[in-house]
Write a protein that holds these residues in place. Structure first.
Motif, PDB file in Angstrom:
ATOM      1  N   ASP A 291       0.759  -1.111   0.063  1.00  0.00           N
ATOM      2  CA  ASP A 291       0.064   0.088   0.018  1.00  0.00           C
ATOM      3  C   ASP A 291       0.873   1.333  -0.077  1.00  0.00           C
ATOM      4  O   ASP A 291       2.060   1.255  -0.172  1.00  0.00           O
ATOM      5  CB  ASP A 291      -0.832   0.084   1.243  1.00  0.00           C
ATOM      6  N   TRP A 292       0.322   2.347   0.450  1.00  0.00           N
ATOM      7  CA  TRP A 292       0.941   3.683   0.350  1.00  0.00           C
ATOM      8  C   TRP A 292       2.285   3.904   1.257  1.00  0.00           C
ATOM      9  O   TRP A 292       2.955   4.483   1.047  1.00  0.00           O
ATOM     10  CB  TRP A 292       0.148   4.767   0.926  1.00  0.00           C
ATOM     11  N   ASN A 293       2.217   2.644   2.114  1.00  0.00           N
ATOM     12  CA  ASN A 293       3.537   2.682   3.158  1.00  0.00           C
ATOM     13  C   ASN A 293       4.547   2.083   2.647  1.00  0.00           C
ATOM     14  O   ASN A 293       5.568   1.850   3.106  1.00  0.00           O
ATOM     15  CB  ASN A 293       3.080   2.341   4.362  1.00  0.00           C
ATOM     16  N   SER A 294       4.330   1.298   1.392  1.00  0.00           N
ATOM     17  CA  SER A 294       5.610   0.484   0.747  1.00  0.00           C
ATOM     18  C   SER A 294       6.482   1.308   0.346  1.00  0.00           C
ATOM     19  O   SER A 294       6.445   2.344  -0.269  1.00  0.00           O
ATOM     20  CB  SER A 294       4.758  -0.165  -0.383  1.00  0.00           C
ATOM     21  N   ASP A 295       7.712   0.713   0.297  1.00  0.00           N
ATOM     22  CA  ASP A 295       8.872   1.425  -0.294  1.00  0.00           C
ATOM     23  C   ASP A 295       9.226   0.802  -1.884  1.00  0.00           C
ATOM     24  O   ASP A 295      10.110   0.889  -2.329  1.00  0.00           O
ATOM     25  CB  ASP A 295      10.230   0.905   0.293  1.00  0.00           C
ATOM     26  N   SER A 296       8.034   0.211  -2.252  1.00  0.00           N
ATOM     27  CA  SER A 296       8.019  -0.339  -3.647  1.00  0.00           C
ATOM     28  C   SER A 296       8.377   0.974  -4.947  1.00  0.00           C
ATOM     29  O   SER A 296       7.687   2.075  -4.436  1.00  0.00           O
ATOM     30  CB  SER A 296       6.575  -0.868  -4.142  1.00  0.00           C
ATOM     31  N   SER A 297       8.829   0.714  -5.932  1.00  0.00           N
ATOM     32  CA  SER A 297       9.077   1.634  -6.947  1.00  0.00           C
ATOM     33  C   SER A 297       8.019   1.663  -7.944  1.00  0.00           C
ATOM     34  O   SER A 297       7.903   2.252  -9.203  1.00  0.00           O
ATOM     35  CB  SER A 297      10.628   1.535  -7.651  1.00  0.00           C
TER      36      SER A 297
END
Length: 308
Positions: A279-285
């Motif tokens: 979700d929004w808290n992910s450090d995904s790119s």
């Protein structure tokens, strides 16, 4: 495929306690149940103590022989135990050695059991209302809590006020097939997208609000508006009412009210991929980051994404 339903009950709509409205007006019953009741402490930042997946409840011993004037009745647990909430410093019950942490509803909601989610959502909404409703909107006179925290009364003229709820719609616009609109508000960081939403105006139905808000925010005309579900959102006093509606991908976006920075039609495949990144808290790119599970927006998006 244009129709779908929610796969799960939204997290803050779960039921784990009896609201037991009869106790609110039965003073004798409230007093009789007080010695064995549980107390939920909520601090000024709307944080609570949690242990595991449950909110920490304390005994009434430190609060006196009867419910304090500022306590609010939340309901009755299985077995008949009353639960009340008060503003106060957070501390573990005496003799309790279980590990605890301090979290608010936004952060703890996804890990709460059903009863904890209901109790904390109700307590947050009620205590926030009391904080903001200490004076009568009629004549400015100080008001007093009544009905176990579910009303405030003007002692001068007897006028009653009840907890205020601000209804808001939230809608997934799709093309009836494989694409849906997600949008980013102007105040949000890049890549954070969600559904379109807005407050219901006076004299307006939910369906009319869906049409108006979507036209104002992104310039789309929608049809076939269908109800999905609802969720309390006590930040500070909203009720989110979820819908889906059909829009035309050939109609250009028009950001008319300044709230939306960008919007885009995304495919189910793109949305499913984004859901895999958290979700929004992910450090995904990932190009697309979506709301967390505490929001009904997440449940609507997931339900649409996996419906086809």
């Amino acid at each position: 495929m244009s129709g779908f339903t929610l796969r799960n009950v939204p997290l803050l709509s779960r039921i784990g306690a009896d609201r037991d409205d009869q106790v609110r007006t039965d003073i004798d019953a409230a007093i009789a149940g007080w010695p064995d009741a549980a107390v939920l402490y909520v601090d000024r930042r709307n944080q609570v103590l949690i242990s595991g997946g449950s909110v920490v409840l304390s005994r009434t011993t430190a609060l006196g022989a009867t419910p304090p004037a500022d306590a609010v009745f939340l309901g009755t647990l299985a077995g008949g135990r009353h639960v009340w909430a008060v503003r106060g410093a957070l501390q573990a019950p005496e003799g309790d050695t279980a590990e605890t942490e301090v979290l608010d509803l936004r952060r703890a909601g996804p890990i709460f059991d059903d009863a904890s989610a209901q109790l904390v959502a109700t307590a947050t909404a009620l205590l926030n209302w009391h904080d903001a409703a200490r004076f009568s909107p009629v004549d400015g006179a100080p008001t007093k809590a009544a009905k176990a925290g579910w009303a405030r009364i003007n002692p001068v003229n007897g006028h009653e006020e009840f907890p205020r709820i601000d209804p808001a719609i939230i809608c997934l616009v799709h093309d009836g097939h494989d694409r849906a609109v997600l949008a980013r508000q102007t105040l949000w960081p890049e890549r954070l997208f969600s559904l379109l939403a807005g407050f219901v105006e006076a004299g307006e139905s939910f369906e009319s609000c869906v049409e108006r808000e979507i036209a104002e925010e992104v310039g789309l005309n929608v049809r076939d508006i269908r109800y999905l579900g609802s969720q309390p959102w006590p930040f500070p006093r909203s009720l989110m009412v979820g819908f889906h509606a059909v829009g035309d991908p050939e109609q250009p976006f028009s950001f008319n009210d300044g709230e939306i920075a960008e919007a885009e039609w995304f495919t189910r495949a793109q949305v499913r991929e984004a859901l895999e990144h958290g979700d929004w808290n992910s450090d995904s790119s990932s190009r697309l980051l979506l709301p967390g599970s505490i929001s009904i927006a997440r449940e609507i998006i997931e339900s649409w994404a996996f419906a086809g």
